[in-house]
Design a protein around this motif. Sequence first.
Motif, short mmCIF file in Angstrom:
data_model
loop_
_atom_site.label_atom_id
_atom_site.label_comp_id
_atom_site.label_asym_id
_atom_site.label_seq_id
_atom_site.Cartn_x
_atom_site.Cartn_y
_atom_site.Cartn_z
N TRP A 1 0.87 -1.18 0.00
CA TRP A 1 0.00 0.00 0.00
C TRP A 1 0.90 1.23 0.00
O TRP A 1 1.91 1.27 0.70
CB TRP A 1 -0.87 -0.03 1.26
N VAL A 2 0.55 2.21 -0.79
CA VAL A 2 1.25 3.50 -0.78
C VAL A 2 0.17 4.58 -0.75
O VAL A 2 -0.81 4.50 -1.48
CB VAL A 2 2.21 3.66 -1.98
N GLY A 3 0.33 5.56 0.16
CA GLY A 3 -0.72 6.54 0.28
C GLY A 3 -0.30 7.80 1.00
O GLY A 3 0.85 7.96 1.43
N THR A 4 -1.26 8.68 1.14
CA THR A 4 -1.05 9.96 1.81
C THR A 4 -2.29 10.29 2.62
O THR A 4 -3.39 9.81 2.32
CB THR A 4 -0.75 11.07 0.77
N GLY A 5 -2.10 11.10 3.66
CA GLY A 5 -3.23 11.43 4.51
C GLY A 5 -2.93 12.52 5.50
O GLY A 5 -2.00 13.31 5.31
N LEU A 6 -3.71 12.53 6.56
CA LEU A 6 -3.63 13.57 7.59
C LEU A 6 -3.56 12.93 8.96
O LEU A 6 -4.12 11.85 9.18
CB LEU A 6 -4.87 14.46 7.51
N TYR A 7 -2.88 13.62 9.89
CA TYR A 7 -2.81 13.14 11.27
C TYR A 7 -2.87 14.32 12.23
O TYR A 7 -2.67 15.47 11.84
CB TYR A 7 -1.55 12.30 11.50
N TYR A 8 -3.15 14.00 13.48
CA TYR A 8 -3.22 15.01 14.53
C TYR A 8 -2.56 14.44 15.79
O TYR A 8 -2.92 13.35 16.23
CB TYR A 8 -4.67 15.37 14.82
N ASP A 9 -1.58 15.16 16.35
CA ASP A 9 -0.95 14.75 17.60
C ASP A 9 -1.63 15.45 18.77
O ASP A 9 -1.63 16.68 18.83
CB ASP A 9 0.54 15.12 17.62
N TYR A 10 -2.20 14.66 19.65
CA TYR A 10 -2.79 15.20 20.88
C TYR A 10 -1.88 14.80 22.04
O TYR A 10 -1.73 13.62 22.33
CB TYR A 10 -4.20 14.66 21.09
N HIS A 11 -1.23 15.79 22.66
CA HIS A 11 -0.30 15.52 23.76
C HIS A 11 -1.03 15.63 25.09
O HIS A 11 -1.84 16.53 25.30
CB HIS A 11 0.86 16.52 23.73
N PHE A 12 -0.74 14.68 25.98
CA PHE A 12 -1.30 14.71 27.32
C PHE A 12 -0.25 14.21 28.30
O PHE A 12 0.68 13.48 27.93
CB PHE A 12 -2.60 13.89 27.41
N GLY A 13 -0.39 14.61 29.56
CA GLY A 13 0.63 14.25 30.53
C GLY A 13 1.94 14.92 30.13
O GLY A 13 1.97 15.87 29.34
N ASN A 14 3.03 14.44 30.65
CA ASN A 14 4.32 15.03 30.32
C ASN A 14 4.81 14.65 28.94
O ASN A 14 5.26 15.49 28.18
CB ASN A 14 5.37 14.66 31.37
N ASN A 15 4.77 13.40 28.60
CA ASN A 15 5.38 12.94 27.36
C ASN A 15 4.51 11.99 26.55
O ASN A 15 5.00 11.36 25.62
CB ASN A 15 6.72 12.23 27.67
N PHE A 16 3.25 11.89 26.87
CA PHE A 16 2.39 10.94 26.17
C PHE A 16 1.61 11.63 25.06
O PHE A 16 1.35 12.83 25.12
CB PHE A 16 1.43 10.27 27.17
N PHE A 17 1.24 10.86 24.05
CA PHE A 17 0.47 11.42 22.95
C PHE A 17 -0.50 10.39 22.38
O PHE A 17 -0.31 9.18 22.52
CB PHE A 17 1.37 11.98 21.85
N LEU A 18 -1.53 10.90 21.74
CA LEU A 18 -2.53 10.11 21.04
C LEU A 18 -2.60 10.68 19.63
O LEU A 18 -2.71 11.90 19.46
CB LEU A 18 -3.88 10.25 21.74
N THR A 19 -2.48 9.83 18.62
CA THR A 19 -2.45 10.31 17.24
C THR A 19 -3.46 9.56 16.38
O THR A 19 -3.21 8.41 16.00
CB THR A 19 -1.04 10.14 16.63
N PRO A 20 -4.59 10.19 16.05
CA PRO A 20 -5.47 9.61 15.05
C PRO A 20 -5.00 10.04 13.66
O PRO A 20 -4.43 11.12 13.49
CB PRO A 20 -6.83 10.21 15.38
N SER A 21 -5.21 9.18 12.67
CA SER A 21 -4.86 9.54 11.29
C SER A 21 -5.82 8.89 10.32
O SER A 21 -6.46 7.88 10.63
CB SER A 21 -3.42 9.13 10.98
N LEU A 22 -5.89 9.46 9.14
CA LEU A 22 -6.71 8.94 8.05
C LEU A 22 -5.94 9.15 6.75
O LEU A 22 -5.43 10.24 6.50
CB LEU A 22 -8.06 9.66 7.99
N ALA A 23 -5.84 8.08 5.96
CA ALA A 23 -5.08 8.16 4.71
C ALA A 23 -5.81 7.39 3.61
O ALA A 23 -6.61 6.50 3.88
CB ALA A 23 -3.68 7.59 4.91
N VAL A 24 -5.50 7.73 2.38
CA VAL A 24 -6.03 7.01 1.22
C VAL A 24 -4.84 6.62 0.36
O VAL A 24 -3.86 7.37 0.26
CB VAL A 24 -7.05 7.86 0.43
#
Length: 173
Positions: free
Chosen positions: A79-102
């Motif tokens: 698979w080869v593709g491109t998309g978008l992501y968002y980094d949500y930082h919480f706590g000191n060094n933790f993160f949650l990253t949802p992404s969507l690509a096609v």
Amino acid sequence: MKNIVLPLMALCVFLTTAFIGTPAHAGDYDKISFSVGYFDVFDDEGAMDMRAEYRWADPLIWQIKPMAGIEYTSDGSGWVGTGLYYDYHFGNNFFLTPSLAVGLYNDGGGKDLGHVIEFRSQIEVGYEFENASSVSAGLSHISNASLDDENPGAEVLSLYYHMPVGMLFQNAQ
């Protein structure tokens, strides 16, 4: 092939700890991301999954950022593709990253997902080190969104290592 997944995941963790150094923040750097995981984790047709992605730091709109990637499995699908992501930082060094690509998919010798166009949605949770490198675990779903009558989809469980692009060149001087 299942026997190689654990050693590769251990290698990703080792590489992460080997580069701990200068403090920075993940949002300040373009990143190269590598992952190893298990394709079609909830089915018997599983295979090793390997990915490489480039994640830009500059947002397109609000804090949503572009990414591009390539994925290959041990049974020959890609698979080869491109998309978008968002980094949500919480706590000191933790993160949650949802992404969507096609992207474009070729089943090779692997699972037939029903169409050449496949969408990948993913959620990652991770930890960022002082030098802006990070590790994360991701769960993604690949599907053609019913572009074809056949739409079996597949889930991938991955372990990621993300590093600022500059880390590749800091020892080359």
